[in-house]
Design an enzyme around this catalytic site. Structure first.
Site, PDB file in Angstrom:
ATOM      1  N   ARG A  16      -3.246  -4.910  59.515  1.00 16.49           N
ATOM      2  CA  ARG A  16      -3.197  -3.527  58.578  1.00 16.49           C
ATOM      3  C   ARG A  16      -4.382  -3.194  58.199  1.00 16.49           C
ATOM      4  O   ARG A  16      -4.534  -2.695  57.646  1.00 16.49           O
ATOM      5  CB  ARG A  16      -2.445  -4.386  57.592  1.00 16.49           C
ATOM      6  CG  ARG A  16      -0.817  -4.560  57.086  1.00 16.49           C
ATOM      7  CD  ARG A  16      -0.015  -5.517  55.844  1.00 16.49           C
ATOM      8  NE  ARG A  16      -0.773  -6.912  56.345  1.00 16.49           N
ATOM      9  CZ  ARG A  16       0.135  -7.594  55.136  1.00 16.49           C
ATOM     10  NH1 ARG A  16       0.045  -7.810  54.306  1.00 16.49           N
ATOM     11  NH2 ARG A  16      -0.336  -9.195  55.855  1.00 16.49           N
ATOM     12  N   GLN A  74      -5.880 -22.097  67.037  1.00 16.13           N
ATOM     13  CA  GLN A  74      -4.853 -21.250  66.901  1.00 16.13           C
ATOM     14  C   GLN A  74      -4.558 -20.232  68.219  1.00 16.13           C
ATOM     15  O   GLN A  74      -5.045 -18.739  68.137  1.00 16.13           O
ATOM     16  CB  GLN A  74      -4.221 -21.053  66.377  1.00 16.13           C
ATOM     17  CG  GLN A  74      -3.220 -20.396  65.904  1.00 16.13           C
ATOM     18  CD  GLN A  74      -2.267 -19.491  64.646  1.00 16.13           C
ATOM     19  OE1 GLN A  74      -3.292 -19.048  64.097  1.00 16.13           O
ATOM     20  NE2 GLN A  74      -1.263 -20.182  64.356  1.00 16.13           N
ATOM     21  N   ASP A 102      -8.805 -14.570  54.179  1.00 14.95           N
ATOM     22  CA  ASP A 102      -8.742 -13.610  53.444  1.00 14.95           C
ATOM     23  C   ASP A 102      -8.483 -13.305  51.351  1.00 14.95           C
ATOM     24  O   ASP A 102      -8.399 -12.084  50.936  1.00 14.95           O
ATOM     25  CB  ASP A 102      -7.973 -12.381  54.036  1.00 14.95           C
ATOM     26  CG  ASP A 102      -6.425 -13.100  53.985  1.00 14.95           C
ATOM     27  OD1 ASP A 102      -6.152 -14.215  53.141  1.00 14.95           O
ATOM     28  OD2 ASP A 102      -5.225 -12.131  54.230  1.00 14.95           O
ATOM     29  N   TYR A 362     -48.388   9.252  60.030  1.00 12.16           N
ATOM     30  CA  TYR A 362     -47.727   7.538  60.358  1.00 12.16           C
ATOM     31  C   TYR A 362     -48.961   6.308  61.071  1.00 12.16           C
ATOM     32  O   TYR A 362     -49.656   7.236  61.793  1.00 12.16           O
ATOM     33  CB  TYR A 362     -47.139   8.002  62.416  1.00 12.16           C
ATOM     34  CG  TYR A 362     -46.585   6.818  63.158  1.00 12.16           C
ATOM     35  CD1 TYR A 362     -45.661   6.053  63.016  1.00 12.16           C
ATOM     36  CD2 TYR A 362     -47.415   6.848  64.213  1.00 12.16           C
ATOM     37  CE1 TYR A 362     -45.194   4.775  63.208  1.00 12.16           C
ATOM     38  CE2 TYR A 362     -46.571   5.429  64.879  1.00 12.16           C
ATOM     39  CZ  TYR A 362     -46.067   4.757  64.328  1.00 12.16           C
ATOM     40  OH  TYR A 362     -45.644   3.043  64.694  1.00 12.16           O
ATOM     41  N   TYR A 383     -48.687   3.876  70.662  1.00 13.70           N
ATOM     42  CA  TYR A 383     -48.226   3.381  72.092  1.00 13.70           C
ATOM     43  C   TYR A 383     -48.685   4.435  73.260  1.00 13.70           C
ATOM     44  O   TYR A 383     -48.847   5.317  73.040  1.00 13.70           O
ATOM     45  CB  TYR A 383     -46.384   3.808  71.621  1.00 13.70           C
ATOM     46  CG  TYR A 383     -45.675   2.831  72.694  1.00 13.70           C
ATOM     47  CD1 TYR A 383     -46.046   2.078  73.409  1.00 13.70           C
ATOM     48  CD2 TYR A 383     -45.330   3.873  73.638  1.00 13.70           C
ATOM     49  CE1 TYR A 383     -44.799   1.677  73.994  1.00 13.70           C
ATOM     50  CE2 TYR A 383     -43.504   3.636  73.951  1.00 13.70           C
ATOM     51  CZ  TYR A 383     -43.960   2.070  74.617  1.00 13.70           C
ATOM     52  OH  TYR A 383     -43.011   1.925  75.857  1.00 13.70           O
TER      53      TYR A 383
END
Ligand code: UD1
Ligand code: CA
Length: 448
Positions: A16, A74, A102, A362, A383
């Site tokens: 559901r 199970q 649940d 930055y 970088y």
């Protein structure tokens, strides 16, 4: 006192929910349903905790790996009675408490009261409650103080559907009654072996099942649909928010989402639509403006966070001002009185006391000293396409607007960097650095 094992049933898909994810891994305020159930199960002094897994068991078992439970599988979901039987190799004489994966809101005190009743009665006992809208739940058919049967929603007649006494799914089965599970068939619409049928079977063997009534239905809410999950989130959110308000935190409306475990000091004010999650602690007298996202942060007293700030993994000292519209990323430390303003992104950087970056910057992989002014448009070029490099800036530095710092680079103390400079070489203490193409004015030039 009878010793106890707990079995949590969590193998179902949760049709559901209309989702690929196993139902018990859906989250309430950042934590999977099964997490709540395991937490409460761990608090009642049981010898062993078993979780029956099946659908999507990889993710469920990965989540449970460090939670001190034994998972039993199970493989086919043939019903709640079958699920419980899957654990029976592990049963060693202890009575069994069954919890559902649940049904996450059940509280320790409620379970302790329930267990006390069960031990005294020595019977199979189901925890029941009354709800205004019983649809979806098993209806409890009482005969005096015994349960003659529990009718699943799919099997109930129109008259039975009106019964408001419902089965919460939580039940207690004395070790000596576990053998009754074998007598449960699958003669019903779903063709499943319903654990609830144990009441009928027990009655036939002269071991009538009892009901234990608990008057707080919110605590035994079963989550079966996305709508139910939303209601559960709202309920949990309100419970957490109420606890903070009771400790002197001001929340400006109900939209604020604070995960369990977050700590907030008194006289802190939190505005609408904030999300505060993970391992976060916030001091006293802090203001958190609207729509801010705070995750895994440590924030000291008297900090002001204007609205629309996103911060994760940040440590903030006293009297800092942040935002609006700032983004602070992991491993950032802001010293006392620092200011980080609009459209400034900071990552993996330390800004020491009194330093300000007020607009459009930055700042990545930096170590910045005290009382530094970072001008608008300053960018650390951290970088090179392969590696990240650090930028070191001393105390009392003035970085002019639109400066680029090409890392790795070191800027000394008391330096002045002219606006528009591209810093490619280290700058010694006390120097002025400027790199600018000289402006040329061509006299008398007009556009044609
Ligand atoms: C169940 C009860 C119902 C009760 C309701 C309370 C049964 C037959 N019905 O109905 O009386 O009112 O809970 O919320 O017990 N599960 C397995 N293996 C299976 C089937 C289910 O592990 O083969 C697990 C599910 O993962 C879930 C729990 O058992 O965590 C309950 O199953 P669910 O299908 O949700 O039962 P309900 O129809 O809600
Ligand atoms: Ca259910």
């Amino acid at each position: 006192m009878n010793r106890l094992d707990v079995v949590i049933l969590a193998a179902g898909k949760g049709e559901r929910m209309a989702s690929k994810k196993p139902k018990v891994m859906h989250e309430i305020m950042g934590k999977p349903l099964i997490g709540y159930v395991v937490e409460v199960a761990s608090s009642i002094g049981a010898d062993h905790l078993f979780v029956v897994t099946g659908y999507g068991r990889e993710s469920v078992e990965a989540f449970l790996a460090d939670k001190g439970v034994t998972c039993v599988v199970q493989t086919e979901q043939l019903g709640t009675a079958h699920a419980l039987s899957c654990a029976d190799d592990h049963f060693t004489g202890n009575d069994i408490l069954v919890l559902l994966g649940d049904v996450p809101f059940i509280q320790t005190e409620t379970l302790l009261g329930f267990l006390d009743f069960c031990r005294r009665s020595g019977s199979i006992v189901f925890l029941t409650t009354d709800v205004d809208d019983p649809s979806g739940y098993g209806r409890v058919l009482m005969d005096g103080d015994t349960i003659s049967d529990i009718r699943e929603d799919a099997e109930a007649t129109e008259d039975e559907k009106k019964i408001k006494r419902i089965n919460t799914g939580i039940c207690y089965i004395p070790f000596g009654s576990l053998g009754l599970l074998e007598q449960i068939g699958a003669d019903n619409r779903k063709g499943e072996r319903y654990l609830t049928d144990i009441c009928k079977v027990a009655g036939n063997s002269g071991k009538a099942a009892k009901g234990f009534f608990h008057g707080i239905p919110e605590e035994v809410l079963g989550i079966n649909t996305q709508k139910g999950l939303l209601e559960a989130n709202i309920l949990m959110r309100d419970m957490i928010n109420e606890a903070h308000m009771a400790q002197g935190v001001t929340l400006l409306d109900n939209s604020i989402c604070i995960e369990k475990g977050v700590r907030i000091g008194r006289d802190t004010v939190i505005a609408s639509h904030c999300s505060i999650t993970g391992e976060t602690s916030i001091g006293e007298g802090v203001f958190v403006g609207p729509c801010s996202i705070i995750r895994n942060c440590v924030i000291s007293d008297n900090v002001v966070i204007e609205g629309f700030v996103s911060m994760e993994g940040v440590e903030v000292k006293e009297d800092v001002k942040i935002g609006p519209f700032s983004r602070l990323r992991a491993k950032t430390v802001l010293g006392r009185g620092v200011k980080v303003g609009n459209f400034v992104e900071v990552k993996n950087s330390v800004l020491d006391d009194g330093t300000k970056a007020s607009h459009l910057s930055y700042i990545g992989d930096c170590s910045i000293g005290k009382n530094v002014n970072i001008g608008a448009g300053t960018i650390t070029c951290n970088y090179d396409g392969v590696n990240k490099h650090r930028t070191l800036i001393g105390d009392n530095v003035f970085v002019g607007s639109n400066t680029e710092l090409i890392a790795p680079v070191t800027v000394g103390n008391d330096v002045l960097i002219g606006a528009g400079t591209t810093v490619t070489r280290d700058i010694p203490d006390g120097s002025l650095a400027v790199s600018r193409v000289r402006q040329k004015n061509v006299a008398g030039y007009r556009r044609k």
